[in-house]
Design a protein around this motif. Structure first.
Motif, PDB file in Angstrom:
ATOM      1  N   ALA A  58       0.845  -1.189   0.000  1.00 11.93           N
ATOM      2  CA  ALA A  58       0.000   0.000   0.000  1.00 11.93           C
ATOM      3  C   ALA A  58       0.882   1.241   0.000  1.00 11.93           C
ATOM      4  O   ALA A  58       2.049   1.201   0.410  1.00 11.93           O
ATOM      5  CB  ALA A  58      -0.928  -0.010   1.214  1.00 11.93           C
ATOM      6  N   ARG A  59       0.333   2.346  -0.464  1.00  7.91           N
ATOM      7  CA  ARG A  59       1.102   3.580  -0.592  1.00  7.91           C
ATOM      8  C   ARG A  59       1.747   3.951   0.749  1.00  7.91           C
ATOM      9  O   ARG A  59       1.072   4.016   1.784  1.00  7.91           O
ATOM     10  CB  ARG A  59       0.189   4.708  -1.063  1.00  7.91           C
ATOM     11  N   SER A 253       2.571   2.536  -9.904  1.00  8.92           N
ATOM     12  CA  SER A 253       2.375   3.822  -9.231  1.00  8.92           C
ATOM     13  C   SER A 253       1.124   4.537  -9.736  1.00  8.92           C
ATOM     14  O   SER A 253       0.590   5.405  -9.045  1.00  8.92           O
ATOM     15  CB  SER A 253       3.602   4.717  -9.438  1.00  8.92           C
ATOM     16  N   ARG A 254       0.654   4.140 -10.930  1.00 11.20           N
ATOM     17  CA  ARG A 254      -0.560   4.735 -11.488  1.00 11.20           C
ATOM     18  C   ARG A 254      -1.738   3.758 -11.485  1.00 11.20           C
ATOM     19  O   ARG A 254      -2.731   3.967 -12.189  1.00 11.20           O
ATOM     20  CB  ARG A 254      -0.288   5.197 -12.927  1.00 11.20           C
ATOM     21  N   GLU A 258      -6.237   0.826  -6.494  1.00 11.94           N
ATOM     22  CA  GLU A 258      -5.956   1.370  -5.166  1.00 11.94           C
ATOM     23  C   GLU A 258      -4.552   1.959  -5.186  1.00 11.94           C
ATOM     24  O   GLU A 258      -3.739   1.617  -6.044  1.00 11.94           O
ATOM     25  CB  GLU A 258      -6.080   0.294  -4.086  1.00 11.94           C
ATOM     26  N   PRO A 259      -4.232   2.855  -4.245  1.00 13.78           N
ATOM     27  CA  PRO A 259      -2.881   3.455  -4.223  1.00 13.78           C
ATOM     28  C   PRO A 259      -1.829   2.415  -3.847  1.00 13.78           C
ATOM     29  O   PRO A 259      -1.949   1.743  -2.824  1.00 13.78           O
ATOM     30  CB  PRO A 259      -2.995   4.548  -3.157  1.00 13.78           C
ATOM     31  N   LEU A 260      -0.811   2.286  -4.670  1.00 11.33           N
ATOM     32  CA  LEU A 260       0.248   1.307  -4.449  1.00 11.33           C
ATOM     33  C   LEU A 260       1.612   1.969  -4.474  1.00 11.33           C
ATOM     34  O   LEU A 260       1.801   3.017  -5.096  1.00 11.33           O
ATOM     35  CB  LEU A 260       0.204   0.208  -5.518  1.00 11.33           C
ATOM     36  N   SER A 261       2.539   1.332  -3.801  1.00  9.72           N
ATOM     37  CA  SER A 261       3.956   1.694  -3.892  1.00  9.72           C
ATOM     38  C   SER A 261       4.726   0.450  -4.283  1.00  9.72           C
ATOM     39  O   SER A 261       4.518  -0.624  -3.699  1.00  9.72           O
ATOM     40  CB  SER A 261       4.475   2.238  -2.563  1.00  9.72           C
TER      41      SER A 261
END
Length: 412
Positions: A58-59, A253-254, A258-261
């Protein structure tokens, strides 16, 4: 003759010579020992992430993701949905994937929930695979596989029952005492955080947080495939091509789901070394200060001994000994003392490594080197020997100037 004079003088000053050798040995012990520990810690950290191209979570902060997902040194962030994990698993650039769910512990040791791909694809060191020292990999939702250090410190054997607790660090928040796990296997030592972990299935972790009894080999969540929890904390990826790493990193990253890292472990390790560089330099400075003190002890002791050697040196000058001979004796003594100190320091370091190897591997998952001396350490050792030899220049010059002038002069 000069060698006999030098050795005879050292035997006469046995006590002071011993103190000089001891001081030099301690300085060598610190300088070489600190360098070995630094190098070995870096090697151990690097070997822990062998073969992993990307870690997706997760981010969050890249360093934090590396610390909690690989080294279990930080608290995990929010999880990523299982649908996202399936997207990663089916990506054409992904060769293998290892899901990791964290958040529980057992008597201070982290619990890692994963699946069979952890045993199949996780690599450490130079591409070494995980191996079982005893038993087998978990086959059911109520089975656990222990790292070697966990089993050794807590004295667990195959078939023992253990109870997990909610909370990755600090005191246990909630104990899952209604869901005991049976020790199915014990991993062989790796010298990595794997040794300090308890491994269970994703299915088992999902169950202990949802309630209800479970039996080995039975599906834990009716109506749902085994090993499919709601979320995991990280996914380790091995790619088909190393050249695809940056492209997949940008793509994730895009990611719209869901927001990911997505982090590259090797890059983050280099950043970690830059962060710890100040501490390493401080340790180097301390060890160099010890060497300077040892050299000062060497110079002061040799200078103090010159007073009692005035007659000896004057006789040598009167019998034809020149500057080279006087310098050879004094600098030769300094060289002998330095070499003896280096040998003693390396011997003490080797004995310490040998005696602490088992404890370091079990307690800190740190593999200590088994060598007496490496090529990488020769420049540092050569510098110490050179510095010890040059330290004899000051007393050698004083001995040469004063020996004939006052060595044969009777004193009242």
């Amino acid at each position: 003759m000069l060698a006999k004079v030098m050795l005879s003088s050292l035997r006469t000053r046995r006590t002071s010579a011993f103190l000089i050798v001891t001081a030099m040995a301690l300085s060598v012990l610190m300088i070489i020992g600190i360098d070995r520990v630094r190098h070995q810690v870096r090697a151990n950290f690097s070997s822990t992430v062998s073969g992993i191209d990307l870690i997706v979570s997760a981010r969050g902060g890249p360093m934090n993701i590396l610390l909690y997902s690989v080294f279990r040194l930080s608290d995990p962030t929010a999880g990523i949905r299982w649908e996202t994990v399936e997207h990663l698993a089916n990506h054409p650039d992904v060769k293998w994937w290892i899901p990791v769910a964290l958040g529980d512990s057992h008597r201070g040791y982290p619990v890692v929930a994963t699946n069979d791909s952890y045993l199949s694809h996780y690599r450490y060191g130079r591409g070494e695979a995980l191996a079982l020292r005893a038993g087998s990999w978990f086959a059911g939702a109520d089975q656990a596989v222990l790292g070697s250090a966990v089993a050794a410190r807590l004295n667990y054997q195959l078939g023992d029952d253990i109870v997990l607790a909610h909370g990755a660090s600090g005191p246990a928040i909630i104990e899952h005492d209604n869901h005991p796990f049976t020790v199915a296997g014990i991993l062989a030592p790796t010298g990595t955080p794997v040794d300090q972990s308890v491994h269970i299935s994703l299915n088992g972790m999902a169950l202990i947080h949802q309630g209800g009894a479970f039996l080995s080999g039975l599906p834990a969540m009716p109506g749902r495939r085994a090993d499919t929890p709601d979320s995991v904390n990280a996914v380790m990826l091995g790619l088909q091509r190393r050249t695809a790493v940056l492209g997949l990193q940008r793509e994730l990253s895009r990611y719209r789901g869901e927001p990911l890292s997505a982090i590259i472990p090797g890059v983050q390790l280099q950043r970690l070394w830059r962060i710890t560089a100040a501490g390493e330099n401080a340790l180097r400075g301390t060890s160099l200060a010890v060497l300077v003190v040892a050299l000062l002890v060497l110079v002061s002791t040799v200078l103090a001994a010159l007073e009692g050697r005035r007659h000896e040196l004057a006789v040598l000058r009167a019998s034809g000994a020149g500057r080279i001979a006087v310098y050879g004796i004094i600098i030769g003594e300094s060289l002998c003392l330095t070499l003896l100190g280096c040998m003693l320091g390396l011997l003490l370091l080797f004995v310490g490594q040998w005696s602490l190897a088992g404890v370091a591997l079990e307690q800190w998952s740190l593999r200590l080197p088994e060598t007496f001396l490496t090529i990488r350490e020769l420049p540092a050792l050569g510098s110490i020997v050179l510095a010890g030899s040059l330290a004899g220049l000051i007393p050698a010059e004083k001995a040469f100037r004063n020996s004939l002038a006052d060595g044969l002069t009777p004193r009242n």
